[in-house]
Design a protein around this motif. Structure first.
Motif, short mmCIF file in Angstrom:
data_model
loop_
_atom_site.label_atom_id
_atom_site.label_comp_id
_atom_site.label_asym_id
_atom_site.label_seq_id
_atom_site.Cartn_x
_atom_site.Cartn_y
_atom_site.Cartn_z
N PHE A 129 -9.78 15.22 12.34
CA PHE A 129 -9.63 14.66 10.98
C PHE A 129 -9.38 13.17 11.06
CE2 PHE A 129 -6.79 13.27 7.53
CZ PHE A 129 -7.66 13.43 6.46
N ALA A 185 -1.28 19.22 2.23
CA ALA A 185 -0.12 18.77 2.99
C ALA A 185 -0.49 17.48 3.71
CB ALA A 185 0.25 19.83 4.02
N ALA A 242 -4.47 16.27 -2.23
CA ALA A 242 -5.40 16.64 -1.17
C ALA A 242 -4.71 17.41 -0.04
CB ALA A 242 -6.11 15.41 -0.62
N SER A 293 -0.58 13.80 8.47
CA SER A 293 -0.01 12.88 9.46
C SER A 293 1.37 13.35 9.94
CB SER A 293 0.08 11.46 8.89
OG SER A 293 1.05 11.42 7.88
N LYS A 335 -2.89 7.96 -0.61
CA LYS A 335 -3.12 9.04 0.37
C LYS A 335 -3.56 10.29 -0.37
CE LYS A 335 -1.87 6.83 4.05
NZ LYS A 335 -2.81 6.59 5.14
N GLN A 378 0.82 -1.21 0.00
CA GLN A 378 0.00 0.00 0.00
C GLN A 378 0.86 1.27 0.00
OE1 GLN A 378 -3.31 0.02 2.81
NE2 GLN A 378 -3.16 2.24 2.93
N TYR A 417 -9.61 15.91 -6.40
CA TYR A 417 -9.44 16.83 -5.28
C TYR A 417 -8.19 17.69 -5.47
CZ TYR A 417 -12.81 14.12 -2.57
OH TYR A 417 -13.94 13.50 -2.12
N1 COA Z 1 -2.94 14.16 4.63
C1 COA Z 1 -2.75 12.88 4.96
N2 COA Z 1 -3.55 11.89 4.54
C2 COA Z 1 -4.58 12.23 3.75
C3 COA Z 1 -4.84 13.55 3.36
C4 COA Z 1 -3.97 14.55 3.83
N3 COA Z 1 -4.10 15.83 3.50
N4 COA Z 1 -5.94 13.57 2.57
C5 COA Z 1 -6.35 12.29 2.46
N5 COA Z 1 -5.53 11.49 3.17
C6 COA Z 1 -5.59 10.03 3.31
C7 COA Z 1 -6.69 9.61 4.27
O1 COA Z 1 -6.24 9.67 5.61
C8 COA Z 1 -6.96 8.20 3.78
O2 COA Z 1 -5.92 7.35 4.25
P1 COA Z 1 -6.28 5.85 4.82
O3 COA Z 1 -6.97 5.17 3.68
O4 COA Z 1 -4.93 5.28 5.15
O5 COA Z 1 -7.18 6.10 6.00
C9 COA Z 1 -6.76 8.30 2.29
O6 COA Z 1 -5.97 9.46 2.06
C10 COA Z 1 -8.07 8.47 1.53
O7 COA Z 1 -8.75 9.59 2.07
P2 COA Z 1 -10.23 9.51 2.73
O8 COA Z 1 -10.35 10.65 3.69
O9 COA Z 1 -10.48 8.13 3.23
O10 COA Z 1 -11.10 9.75 1.41
P3 COA Z 1 -12.55 10.43 1.35
O11 COA Z 1 -13.02 10.22 -0.04
O12 COA Z 1 -13.38 9.96 2.48
O13 COA Z 1 -12.28 12.00 1.59
C11 COA Z 1 -11.13 14.12 1.31
C12 COA Z 1 -11.51 12.73 0.70
C13 COA Z 1 -10.13 14.78 0.38
C14 COA Z 1 -12.40 14.98 1.45
C15 COA Z 1 -10.51 13.89 2.72
O14 COA Z 1 -9.46 12.94 2.59
C16 COA Z 1 -9.91 15.13 3.33
O15 COA Z 1 -10.63 15.93 3.87
N6 COA Z 1 -8.56 15.24 3.31
C17 COA Z 1 -7.85 16.29 3.97
C18 COA Z 1 -7.87 17.56 3.16
C19 COA Z 1 -7.17 18.66 3.91
O16 COA Z 1 -7.56 19.06 4.98
N7 COA Z 1 -6.10 19.17 3.29
C20 COA Z 1 -5.34 20.26 3.85
C21 COA Z 1 -4.27 19.76 4.71
S1 COA Z 1 -3.34 21.10 5.39
#
Ligand code: COA
Length: 604
Positions: free
Chosen positions: A593, A413, A411, A416, A371, A222, A454
């Protein structure tokens, strides 16, 4: 029968696949009759179609009128005569048992128009054998949709021994008219393409369990090989009964190497079938997940090599072309790359930033699809280096940024990494992003962002530093940092208001509201929006025009357009960004989150 003569489609079997196929055909404009043997199946199917179409409407991907029109085109019936009467295409999606298929097809073929195309959605049985039940096997074919048909783009067009080329051509055309991408399976072979390559790979993973840990292998595949899920989580998702039974068919028809491995057999016999029974390789009391660190010590080549070799066998056995195998694996198994593409790029760990130079274009792909291409510090460094090289390379005339996979450009920064930072670390991260993205503005060559999904936070920040943004209709744009209790960074507090105007920039930054592609176009955030299926070709066309342009004049115009003083703004942004690491609200935002809940901010 040619594709443009088809007006009515009969679907036999109203289960998950049957009603999904009916929906796809109705949305494409065909009159559809769905037939099953009990009213309760039909009622469930009708509710399923309504539910799925409503979701499309809710997400703005379909209008209410189109939904109503599609529903009005579907009839649900218990009467086989009525279903197949006047149908030019009959698709069967009934249980995977040869005796049942033979019974239904003998009856359906005798009642359907004599020139109708007869197609089975089987994923595991021989098309040639099913066709023995019909008097006209040259018009009998496999039309294998993937689950859920409304979403998955792939259709395997499976040719039986007696299927005519004309039938193949018509079904390929019909699949395209239904918005799908057909691949041609030229030979009736067990598992066709996707199941053959994928399930064999799952079995190979199982065979490694005596030397490596389950989580270790899943984590490596993965996080390092770029697979959307590790092989054991995927087996649990598919279901151990399905995996086991497919392997049994392979064992009998291809050879003993395909026999289900000990662990899959053990789980199957213990009825630990995966997610659907609450236990398989993993227990599903809580959602299992694996981290990058757990991958330590497993070389992904151990599984990528047999994966590619199986794909090569599929081609060597004359089942399909390399190109179709790659397409099938990407669209049918959601892989970021097909096996032959993987082989060409060199098997091994995936780099999170890929660069490719071709025909005057440097393509930079943000490559962490699992991710959603979220951006780490290491990736920012790699982007900076790629831009430095591009600036110095006279054969690069244009730079193109893309996101790997079909869900995200980027999506944002990588959240984690935030909890490990302190104020100084946060300031460094802020500076690192600013420096990398500033280079996009400074490189004296046009830079294009191709946004396919996204485009959030640091992803949007990357895009707005480019000279042009092209969007697929599936793209969405936003600055969700506010939801974490953070400010937008990496140059955006300065660049975004200047691109879209202060009021929209303030709205995006302070409310986190996402814009869809059309809104982004109206706001001047993107230059153009294209339908998803044309996106790649349109991007290439756009880039080609820039490559053919006069390099010195383009460089001069770019410099003049960007003639601004970023320095003071960058310093202020880095101060504000990093100071938030002193506040409790930020950790609350990050925890929320991770826990998929709404944050409770206290202003502390
Ligand atoms: N950082 C780290 N990991 C992220 C990420 C980010 N910015 N955005 C998505 N991921 C990861 C998720 O944790 C998930 O990982 P996992 O499968 O190991 O749990 C994977 O990517 C898929 O994302 P997920 O959230 O399950 O998909 P979704 O379709 O439910 O939602 C988003 C999609 C884009 C709406 C949601 O992932 C999100 O809100 N991401 C953060 C966006 C954000 O705040 N960006 C600014 C950061 S400063």
């Amino acid at each position: 029968m040619e594709a443009d003569k088809v007006q009515k489609v009969a679907v036999l079997g109203a289960g998950v696949m049957g009603h999904g196929i009916a929906q796809v055909a109705a949305v494409a404009g065909y009159d559809v009759a769905v037939r099953d043997i009990a009213q309760e199946f039909l009622d469930k199917a009708e509710a399923g179609v309504k539910n799925s179409l409503s979701r499309f409407v809710k997400r703005g991907r379909m209008s209410q009128e189109d939904m109503d029109a599609a529903l009005a085109r579907i009839r649900f019936t218990l009467d086989l005569d009525e279903a197949v009467k006047g149908a030019q295409l009959v698709v069967e999606a009934i249980p995977e048992r040869m005796d049942i298929k033979h019974k239904v097809w003998a009856e359906a073929a005798s009642k359907a128009p004599k020139d109708a195309i007869l197609a089975s959605n089987t994923s595991s049985l021989s098309i040639t054998k099913i066709a023995e039940a019909v008097p006209n096997p040259e018009r009998f074919i496999g039309m294998h949709f993937f689950n859920p048909p409304a979403i998955m783009k792939l259709v395997e067009v499976n040719q039986g021994e007696k299927t005519s080329e004309a039938t193949v051509k018509t079904v390929q055309d019909l699949a395209k008219r239904m918005g799908k991408t057909p691949v041609w399976v030229k030979k009736d072979a067990p598992g066709f393409i996707v199941n053959r390559v994928l399930v064999t790979y799952l079995n190979e993973a199982g065979k490694l369990l005596d030397k490596y840990g389950m989580e270790q292998i899943d984590a490596a595949m993965q996080h390092k090989a770029g697979m959307p899920l590790g092989p054991f989580m995927l087996s649990d998702l598919i279901g151990m009964d399905i995996v086991y039974n497919i392997l049994k068919v392979f064992e009998e028809n291809i050879g003993p190497d395909y026999a289900p491995c000990a662990r899959i057999t053990e789980l199957y016999e213990a009825k630990k079938l995966g997610r659907k029974t609450g236990e398989g390789f993993y227990s599903y009391e809580t959602r299992p997940s694996v981290t990058e660190d757990q991958a330590e010590g497993f070389d992904v080549k151990l599984l990528l090599k047999p994966f590619v070799e199986e794909a090569e066998k599929v081609v060597a056995e004359g089942i399909a072309s390399e190109e179709d195998v790659d397409t099938a694996m990407k669209l049918g198994a959601n892989l970021p790359r097909g096996p032959f593409e993987m082989k060409r790029m060199g098997l091994g760990e995936e780099k999170p930033i890929l660069t490719e130079k071709k025909d005057g274009v440097l393509t930079v792909t943000v490559n962490r699809p699992g991710k959603l291409n979220s951006m780490t510090a290491e990736m920012l460094e790699m982007i900076g280096e790629a831009l430095d090289e591009a600036a110095a390379d006279k054969f690069v005339h244009c730079i193109l940024f893309k996101g790997a996979g079909d869900r995200a450009f980027c999506a944002g920064a990588d959240i984690s990494q935030f909890p490990n930072l302190d104020v100084e670390g946060a300031r460094e991260l802020s500076r690192l992003g600013q420096r990398a993205y500033r280079k996009i503005m400074e490189v004296p060559k046009p830079v294009v962002a191709a946004v396919n999904g996204y485009c959030l936070g640091g992803g949007n920040e990357l895009a707005i530093h480019c000279d042009f943004r092209l969007a697929s209709e599936k793209a969405s744009f936003g600055q969700p940092e506010v939801n974490l209790g953070l400010i937008t960074g990496w140059g955006s507090t300065y660049v975004l208001p200047r691109l879209v105007g202060k009021s929209l920039a303030a709205e995006m930054m302070m409310t986190g509201r996402r814009l869809n592609a059309e809104e982004a176009l109206r706001a001047g955030l993107v230059n153009a929006v294209y339908p998803a299926e044309e996106f790649e070709a349109k991007v290439q066309e756009f880039v080609k025009a820039l490559v053919d342009g006069p390099p010195l004049a383009l460089a001069a115009m770019k410099k003049l357009v960007n003639l601004e003083d970023l320095e003071a703004a960058s310093n202020a942004e880095a101060d504000e960004f990093s100071t938030l690491w002193n506040c409790k609200d930020l950790m609350e935002g990050i925890n929320a989150f991770n826990e998929r809940r709404k944050p409770e901010f206290k202003g502390e």
